[in-house]
Design a protein around this motif. Sequence first.
Motif: not given
Length: 159
Positions: A27-31, A61-66, A69-78, A89-91
């Motif tokens: 996900d792109f980021r900005a203030p 894809t975003e869905e695959n990433a979610e 990452l959930a299998s690692y107990g993480r989220e894209l937002e983290d 690397a996790m992906l």
Amino acid sequence: SRRVVNSNVVNRKFAQPAAKNRIAVLDFRAPAAVIEEQKLLLLTDYAREAAFKSGTFDVVTEENAEIILASYGRELEDCAASCEIEFGAMLAADYVLTGRLANSGGYTFVSMSIHDTENARLVAKISYTSKNFIEARSLLEVNVFKLIKQIDEIYYEEA
């Protein structure tokens, strides 16, 4: 472990490895004051689409990433700036594409980077300026293609 192809292919737009490398577009980021989150997510989706259109990569894809990452107990937002390569690397991605936006003097500045997840090396970077979100979006695809071309020039040289 990079896949290499012969650079003598005639009339190619992008290198076409026998087995495509994988790229994760985070996900792109900005203030918060710079651009609304929905617009950032749209730019991210456009960047994923451009990476797919290039034909060079299999895009996570975003869905695959979610799910992964959930299998690692993480989220894209983290993910903050320091963990983008780790998330890639996790992906099981060979590369991770990230984007940042900033505003100054009535312009929007877009900066995109691609890192190699195997060695955490920056392999491509590009920045551009736009007058507004519509222009930022319209310039995104050509700039993603330019990023990919930078990788093409590094990795897909004659074996």
